[in-house]
Scaffold this motif. Sequence first.
Motif, short mmCIF file in Angstrom:
data_model
loop_
_atom_site.label_atom_id
_atom_site.label_comp_id
_atom_site.label_asym_id
_atom_site.label_seq_id
_atom_site.Cartn_x
_atom_site.Cartn_y
_atom_site.Cartn_z
N ALA A 4 -29.62 -22.77 -41.36
CA ALA A 4 -29.56 -23.09 -42.78
C ALA A 4 -30.92 -22.71 -43.34
CB ALA A 4 -29.28 -24.57 -42.99
N VAL A 5 -30.92 -21.86 -44.35
CA VAL A 5 -32.16 -21.39 -44.95
C VAL A 5 -32.23 -21.94 -46.37
CG1 VAL A 5 -33.55 -19.37 -45.59
CG2 VAL A 5 -32.05 -19.27 -43.57
N ASN A 6 -33.06 -22.96 -46.56
CA ASN A 6 -33.27 -23.55 -47.88
C ASN A 6 -34.47 -22.87 -48.51
OD1 ASN A 6 -31.30 -25.68 -47.57
ND2 ASN A 6 -32.74 -26.63 -46.17
N TRP A 7 -34.33 -22.47 -49.76
CA TRP A 7 -35.48 -21.86 -50.44
C TRP A 7 -35.69 -22.54 -51.79
CZ3 TRP A 7 -34.84 -19.03 -55.03
CH2 TRP A 7 -33.54 -18.68 -55.36
N THR A 8 -36.97 -22.65 -52.14
CA THR A 8 -37.35 -23.37 -53.35
C THR A 8 -38.34 -22.55 -54.15
OG1 THR A 8 -37.14 -25.43 -52.10
CG2 THR A 8 -38.31 -25.56 -54.18
N ARG A 46 -23.92 -18.26 -49.43
CA ARG A 46 -25.10 -18.45 -50.26
C ARG A 46 -24.70 -19.31 -51.46
NH1 ARG A 46 -28.27 -14.01 -50.50
NH2 ARG A 46 -26.47 -12.71 -50.88
N MET A 55 -29.66 -21.95 -51.07
CA MET A 55 -29.48 -22.09 -49.63
C MET A 55 -28.58 -20.97 -49.14
SD MET A 55 -27.47 -25.09 -47.56
CE MET A 55 -28.78 -26.29 -47.59
N GLN A 56 -28.88 -20.49 -47.95
CA GLN A 56 -28.00 -19.57 -47.27
C GLN A 56 -27.69 -20.14 -45.90
OE1 GLN A 56 -31.18 -18.09 -48.20
NE2 GLN A 56 -30.54 -16.99 -49.98
N THR A 70 -36.35 -13.28 -45.08
CA THR A 70 -37.05 -14.11 -46.07
C THR A 70 -38.42 -13.58 -46.47
OG1 THR A 70 -37.99 -15.55 -44.35
CG2 THR A 70 -35.88 -16.22 -45.33
N GLU A 82 -37.46 -23.22 -45.90
CA GLU A 82 -37.28 -24.14 -44.77
C GLU A 82 -36.10 -23.61 -43.96
OE1 GLU A 82 -36.49 -28.87 -43.98
OE2 GLU A 82 -35.64 -27.96 -45.78
#
Length: 103
Positions: A4-8, A46, A55-56, A70, A82
């Motif tokens: 799980a790729v969380n991006w902010t 996504r 998130m992806q 990323t 994250e």
Amino acid sequence: MRFAVNWTVPDSTDATYCKAVQDAVIGYIKNGCPNDEFEGFRILERIHFPLKGGMQIVEAQSAAHVYKFTAPWTKNFGIVVEVLPSLSDNELVATEEALAASS
């Protein structure tokens, strides 16, 4: 392996910065999401949190493959990422059953 790729977006109060990030994301999508799949990496899902991040869910051979995806976003826009190793429902059940059988 799934991640799980969380991006902010780190500074959602800077309207100019947020517009630049949003324009880049929209441009990426309109361009056919060219880096969503390459050897050892594929985005499964996504979702977006407009002007905040997203998130992806990805399948990747390694964390290095996730980093390859990323890195342009973190380096060019300062996006905070994250990355969490994750399991599908089937993987969780199979793992738990294997652990129970071995104890």
